[in-house]
Design a protein around this motif. Structure first.
Motif, mmCIF file in Angstrom:
data_model
loop_
_atom_site.group_PDB
_atom_site.id
_atom_site.type_symbol
_atom_site.label_atom_id
_atom_site.label_comp_id
_atom_site.label_asym_id
_atom_site.label_seq_id
_atom_site.Cartn_x
_atom_site.Cartn_y
_atom_site.Cartn_z
ATOM 1 N N ARG A 301 0.812 -1.215 0.000
ATOM 2 C CA ARG A 301 0.000 0.000 0.000
ATOM 3 C C ARG A 301 0.847 1.269 0.000
ATOM 4 O O ARG A 301 0.316 2.378 -0.054
ATOM 5 C CB ARG A 301 -0.959 -0.014 1.193
ATOM 6 C CG ARG A 301 -2.150 -0.950 0.964
ATOM 7 C CD ARG A 301 -3.026 -1.097 2.167
ATOM 8 N NE ARG A 301 -4.149 -2.014 1.894
ATOM 9 C CZ ARG A 301 -4.838 -2.646 2.822
ATOM 10 N NH1 ARG A 301 -4.540 -2.471 4.116
ATOM 11 N NH2 ARG A 301 -5.827 -3.458 2.490
ATOM 12 N N ARG A 302 2.162 1.099 0.023
ATOM 13 C CA ARG A 302 3.063 2.230 -0.190
ATOM 14 C C ARG A 302 3.215 2.562 -1.672
ATOM 15 O O ARG A 302 3.730 3.612 -2.031
ATOM 16 C CB ARG A 302 4.453 1.917 0.384
ATOM 17 C CG ARG A 302 4.513 1.878 1.909
ATOM 18 C CD ARG A 302 5.893 1.452 2.372
ATOM 19 N NE ARG A 302 6.023 1.542 3.817
ATOM 20 C CZ ARG A 302 6.474 2.613 4.463
ATOM 21 N NH1 ARG A 302 6.843 3.678 3.769
ATOM 22 N NH2 ARG A 302 6.566 2.620 5.766
ATOM 23 N N ILE A 303 2.757 1.655 -2.524
ATOM 24 C CA ILE A 303 2.859 1.884 -3.965
ATOM 25 C C ILE A 303 1.816 2.907 -4.386
ATOM 26 O O ILE A 303 0.622 2.740 -4.091
ATOM 27 C CB ILE A 303 2.626 0.563 -4.732
ATOM 28 C CG1 ILE A 303 3.704 -0.464 -4.354
ATOM 29 C CG2 ILE A 303 2.617 0.797 -6.239
ATOM 30 C CD1 ILE A 303 3.423 -1.865 -4.867
ATOM 31 N N PRO A 304 2.200 3.994 -5.047
ATOM 32 C CA PRO A 304 1.230 5.000 -5.495
ATOM 33 C C PRO A 304 0.136 4.360 -6.355
ATOM 34 O O PRO A 304 0.425 3.632 -7.308
ATOM 35 C CB PRO A 304 2.092 5.973 -6.310
ATOM 36 C CG PRO A 304 3.458 5.852 -5.718
ATOM 37 C CD PRO A 304 3.597 4.399 -5.352
ATOM 38 N N GLY A 305 -1.110 4.614 -5.985
ATOM 39 C CA GLY A 305 -2.239 4.023 -6.679
ATOM 40 C C GLY A 305 -2.803 2.812 -5.955
ATOM 41 O O GLY A 305 -3.939 2.397 -6.206
ATOM 42 N N LEU A 306 -2.019 2.243 -5.035
ATOM 43 C CA LEU A 306 -2.468 1.068 -4.280
ATOM 44 C C LEU A 306 -2.640 1.381 -2.800
ATOM 45 O O LEU A 306 -2.721 0.461 -1.976
ATOM 46 C CB LEU A 306 -1.481 -0.092 -4.448
ATOM 47 C CG LEU A 306 -1.215 -0.602 -5.867
ATOM 48 C CD1 LEU A 306 -0.341 -1.855 -5.826
ATOM 49 C CD2 LEU A 306 -2.519 -0.889 -6.608
ATOM 50 N N GLU A 307 -2.724 2.671 -2.457
ATOM 51 C CA GLU A 307 -2.830 3.051 -1.049
ATOM 52 C C GLU A 307 -4.049 2.439 -0.353
ATOM 53 O O GLU A 307 -4.019 2.161 0.850
ATOM 54 C CB GLU A 307 -2.884 4.578 -0.914
ATOM 55 C CG GLU A 307 -1.608 5.304 -1.333
ATOM 56 C CD GLU A 307 -1.613 5.694 -2.808
ATOM 57 O OE1 GLU A 307 -0.783 6.535 -3.210
ATOM 58 O OE2 GLU A 307 -2.468 5.154 -3.583
ATOM 59 N N ASN A 308 -5.130 2.223 -1.118
ATOM 60 C CA ASN A 308 -6.355 1.657 -0.553
ATOM 61 C C ASN A 308 -6.694 0.297 -1.167
ATOM 62 O O ASN A 308 -7.852 -0.128 -1.174
ATOM 63 C CB ASN A 308 -7.522 2.627 -0.764
ATOM 64 C CG ASN A 308 -7.302 3.948 -0.054
ATOM 65 O OD1 ASN A 308 -7.047 3.975 1.145
ATOM 66 N ND2 ASN A 308 -7.374 5.049 -0.807
ATOM 67 N N ALA A 309 -5.676 -0.372 -1.670
ATOM 68 C CA ALA A 309 -5.896 -1.632 -2.384
ATOM 69 C C ALA A 309 -6.425 -2.726 -1.460
ATOM 70 O O ALA A 309 -6.025 -2.836 -0.297
ATOM 71 C CB ALA A 309 -4.599 -2.094 -3.022
ATOM 72 N N SER A 310 -7.328 -3.529 -2.010
ATOM 73 C CA SER A 310 -7.779 -4.753 -1.346
ATOM 74 C C SER A 310 -7.249 -5.924 -2.158
ATOM 75 O O SER A 310 -7.199 -5.876 -3.393
ATOM 76 C CB SER A 310 -9.301 -4.818 -1.280
ATOM 77 O OG SER A 310 -9.807 -3.822 -0.416
ATOM 78 N N PHE A 311 -6.876 -7.000 -1.463
ATOM 79 C CA PHE A 311 -6.201 -8.111 -2.107
ATOM 80 C C PHE A 311 -7.089 -9.350 -2.158
ATOM 81 O O PHE A 311 -7.612 -9.802 -1.139
ATOM 82 C CB PHE A 311 -4.901 -8.438 -1.364
ATOM 83 C CG PHE A 311 -3.904 -7.308 -1.390
ATOM 84 C CD1 PHE A 311 -2.971 -7.214 -2.407
ATOM 85 C CD2 PHE A 311 -3.924 -6.321 -0.414
ATOM 86 C CE1 PHE A 311 -2.059 -6.180 -2.448
ATOM 87 C CE2 PHE A 311 -3.018 -5.272 -0.444
ATOM 88 C CZ PHE A 311 -2.082 -5.198 -1.467
ATOM 89 N N ALA A 312 -7.261 -9.897 -3.376
ATOM 90 C CA ALA A 312 -7.986 -11.155 -3.527
ATOM 91 C C ALA A 312 -7.125 -12.318 -3.082
ATOM 92 O O ALA A 312 -7.629 -13.359 -2.650
ATOM 93 C CB ALA A 312 -8.406 -11.341 -4.983
ATOM 94 N N ARG A 313 -5.814 -12.160 -3.206
ATOM 95 C CA ARG A 313 -4.857 -13.164 -2.755
ATOM 96 C C ARG A 313 -3.553 -12.470 -2.430
ATOM 97 O O ARG A 313 -3.088 -11.622 -3.188
ATOM 98 C CB ARG A 313 -4.604 -14.212 -3.850
ATOM 99 C CG ARG A 313 -3.648 -15.332 -3.419
ATOM 100 C CD ARG A 313 -3.273 -16.230 -4.584
ATOM 101 N NE ARG A 313 -2.347 -15.570 -5.511
ATOM 102 C CZ ARG A 313 -2.012 -16.048 -6.703
ATOM 103 N NH1 ARG A 313 -2.554 -17.165 -7.126
ATOM 104 N NH2 ARG A 313 -1.169 -15.394 -7.484
#
Length: 450
Positions: A301-313
């Motif tokens: 979630r430190r990756i720009p664009g993935l700050e609010n990412a949810s993970f399927a796996r």
């Protein structure tokens, strides 16, 4: 001797071997322990389930060795390659596959053949008679692995393989990220926009590397050693080899322009590739990891664009088992000590979906020819299949044998062509032209279904 061919393992290699042998008229039984006996990596009981990436890599059959292997398999009526084409996803110049429909289709096609059946059972011993192909893959069960050790008198080799995480598309910030294949590669707009790109500044990259190196990692059990396959290194292992390693590997920023800020060149870029036809899931390309789950969500979630990412796996790491094939197998992929047993796929020391399936293709044809009393011409060494099987059954150095992807370094040199980087394009075209000619001759000599 019973004329039935028994295949242990219903992955890429086992499925392809069954298809090839059955279409030659041989009765086939696939012994697949799933779903009765589960593995940590598989989710279903389907045949040919993709457990890691959903990519079969480059489809370029003139300048890429794995693309050439695709071409050769298609010429041989490959079940895996035909079905992959039917469930293809946009991926620039690569062949990416919608994993669940793909495995469902492979399963349906095999079960539709009247001379193929599937037995849901775990094979724990090496049979003393009958015709068998063992295509148990990198996750060979412990009991069978022990039986192999006892038979060969050698320690089964092992390396550690890591799985990349998968992200839900609707949790990616597309105001930061953008869609583009590297160098806009692809013939259609969909192909040219097959990847999601997340840009990093130098400061963001350095902070990401710091977090990656400090993150809590999975520990190995006593007696295990981390002998990684270089083609599938965890990102934190790459980072440990040098802070710039990732920026020159899976995070390289070349061939990409950020439409949100076209004047500013990213210092590093994280790419995600579509993982299903709906476009709801994307996997982070090259981001295999052995970080613990909590650390993964924090770091990614430190990756720009993935700050609010949810993970399927989330990512994971597992122990892969393979044979020292140059010592143990003959040119027909038979165990020297028990010639009624053949081996195919990753357990033989090839790496990758395509390579595994290609060895299944050969093992299936070899076993069928033996059962039917036919002569099978020697696989031409100048084909991609021939280069790969020659490597694992004798061309490699047994003392340093490691899993290998198909590559042009396994091909015999061509005379009269320029060496080095400048001559590479002509050299690779020469390899593929030669391979196609000898492969077509080999297929024609067999008089079998295309």
């Amino acid at each position: 001797m019973d004329k039935t061919l028994h295949i242990v393992g219903g992955g890429m290699a086992g499925s392809e071997a069954a298809w090839q042998a059955a279409r030659l008229g041989v009765d086939v039984v696939i012994h697949e322990m799933r779903p009765k006996v589960e593995t940590f990596a598989h989710r279903t009981g389907n045949l040919a389930e993709m457990v890691c990436s959903n990519s079969f890599r480059s489809d370029d059959h003139e300048q890429n060795a794995v693309g050439l292997l695709h071409w050769e398999m298609r010429q041989a009526g490959s079940l895996i390659m035909t079905t992959a084409g039917e469930h293809r996803l946009p991926a620039g110049g690569a062949l990416a596959v919608d994993r669940d429909p793909f495995s469902e289709a492979v399963t349906a096609k095999l079960l539709a053949l009247p001379n193929v059946s599937v037995s849901a059972e775990e094979i724990c011993e090496l049979p003393s008679d009958g015709h068998w192909i063992f295509a148990t893959g990198p996750l060979t069960s412990g009991t069978l692995g022990k039986a192999l050790q006892e038979e060969t008198g050698a320690e089964a080799l092992a390396f550690f393989d890591a799985i990349a995480p998968i992200v839900y598309f609707d949790t990616i910030d597309m105001d930061t990220a953008w869609l583009q294949s590297r160098y806009d590669k692809g013939e259609t707009e969909e192909e040219q926009k097959a990847y999601i790109n997340c840009p990093m500044t130098k400061d963001q990259y350095e902070a990401f590397i710091d977090a990656l190196l400090a993150a809590e990692k999975t520990e190995f059990h006593e007696g295990e050693t981390a002998g990684y396959f270089d083609g599938c290194l965890p990102i934190e292992v790459m980072a440990e080899r040098g802070r710039e390693t990732l920026r020159h590997g899976p995070m390289k920023p070349i061939g990409l322009t950020n439409p949100h800020n076209p004047e500013e060149k990213a210092y590093a870029v994280v790419q995600l590739r579509r993982d299903n036809a709906l476009g709801t899931l994307y996997n982070i390309v090259g981001f295999q990891t052995k970080m613990k789950y909590g650390a993964q969500t924090e770091v990614f979630r430190r990756i720009p664009g993935l700050e609010n990412a949810s993970f399927a796996r989330l990512g994971g790491i597992h122990r892969n088992t393979f044979l020292n094939s140059p010592t143990l197998l003959d040119a027909q992929m038979r165990l020297r000590s028990r010639p009624n047993l053949r081996f195919a796929g990753q357990i033989t020391g090839v790496e990758g979906y395509v390579e595994s399936a290609s060895m299944g293709l050969l093992a299936g044809r070899m076993a069928a020819a033996e059962i039917l009393g036919r002569d099978l011409p020697t696989v031409p060494q100048d084909s991609a299949h021939g280069a790969l099987i020659h490597h694992i059954t004798g061309g490699a150095e047994a003392k340093t044998f490691q899993p290998m992807n198909v590559n042009f370094g396994l091909f015999r040199p061509l005379e009269g062509l320029r060496g080095g980087r400048r001559g590479r394009k002509d050299r690779y075209k020469g390899y593929t032209d030669r391979a196609k000619e000898v492969w077509q001759d080999w297929l024609a000599a067999q008089e079998v279904p295309a």
